[in-house]
Write an enzyme that holds these catalytic residues in place. Sequence first.
Site, PDB file in Angstrom:
ATOM      1  N   LYS A 112       0.896  -1.332  -0.022  1.00 19.35           N
ATOM      2  CA  LYS A 112      -0.086  -0.013  -0.088  1.00 19.35           C
ATOM      3  C   LYS A 112       1.061   1.220  -0.141  1.00 19.35           C
ATOM      4  O   LYS A 112       1.918   1.418   0.905  1.00 19.35           O
ATOM      5  CB  LYS A 112      -0.907   0.027   1.171  1.00 19.35           C
ATOM      6  CG  LYS A 112      -2.390   0.887   1.222  1.00 19.35           C
ATOM      7  CD  LYS A 112      -3.030   0.629   2.279  1.00 19.35           C
ATOM      8  CE  LYS A 112      -4.431   1.287   2.414  1.00 19.35           C
ATOM      9  NZ  LYS A 112      -5.047   1.336   3.551  1.00 19.35           N
TER      10      LYS A 112
HETATM   11  O1  G3P Z   1      -8.733   2.040   4.328  1.00 18.19           O
HETATM   12  C1  G3P Z   1      -8.768   3.504   4.667  1.00 18.19           C
HETATM   13  C2  G3P Z   1      -9.492   3.783   5.964  1.00 18.19           C
HETATM   14  O2  G3P Z   1      -8.994   3.177   6.939  1.00 18.19           O
HETATM   15  C3  G3P Z   1      -9.919   5.018   6.249  1.00 18.19           C
HETATM   16  O3  G3P Z   1     -10.921   4.899   7.134  1.00 18.19           O
HETATM   17  O4  G3P Z   1     -12.708   5.682   8.757  1.00 18.19           O
HETATM   18  O5  G3P Z   1     -10.147   6.236   9.047  1.00 18.19           O
HETATM   19  O6  G3P Z   1     -11.481   7.458   7.352  1.00 18.19           O
HETATM   20  P1  G3P Z   1     -11.274   6.097   7.975  1.00 18.19           P
END
Ligand code: G3P
Length: 224
Positions: free
Chosen positions: A87
């Site tokens: 990633k």
């Molecule tokens: O995969 C990306 C993700 O982890 C971000 O999610 O909820 O932190 O915006 P969030």
Amino acid sequence: MQFFIDTANLSDIGQAQQLGVLDGVTTNPTLMAKEGISGDEAVRKHYKAICDLVTDNVSAEVISTDYEGMVREGISLADIDPKIVVKLPMTMEGIKATRYFSKQGIRTNCTLVFTAGQALMAAKAGATYVSPFIGRLEDISTDGMNLIADIRKIFDNYQFPTKILAASVRHAMHIVQCAKLGADVTTSPLAAIVGLVKHPLTDSGLKQFLEDHRKVNEKAVVII
Ligand code: G3P
């Protein structure tokens, strides 16, 4: 459509895997930190433990921000297990590293994507997955679903093989909306995956079915 779980929590990954519908896992440095994983050896051990739980597709994010560092780190991460997808962030250095891994046949996930232009660039660089963050766009009053639709249109126009991995998914309806728009993958917390199953009418309907079954069977026992 593929379902990935967005966590580094082994228990949540195990539960999703047991449902039989899990296609992969995405992690990021925040999610690893949440599990208290620190230090190179511990990180590698944890990624291996995740790989052992699932069939494929474990996104492991690099910490380096320069091309050479990303390449070095990505090679080392990919070496943990063939299930690892490297990633990389959507930066100039990240694009160069994405190109490098694409040429080496190592799968990549280009993360922190917030515009269709960024997604186009990731596809040009040969990313296996591109991760538009829909929840974080909505956090700043921007329509995340328009982004998914725009990327779908662009990738279809030119038959880019890069898969749209909708990320920052916060609830089950995000998954449904992404499915309607043709996202290839969603990555979400366990609660959002479980949310696809739950409906109060299902619960009350099942309760009624079981009660009716019990009533008639109790009567049958009395007649005998
Ligand atoms: O995969 C990306 C993700 O982890 C971000 O999610 O909820 O932190 O915006 P969030």
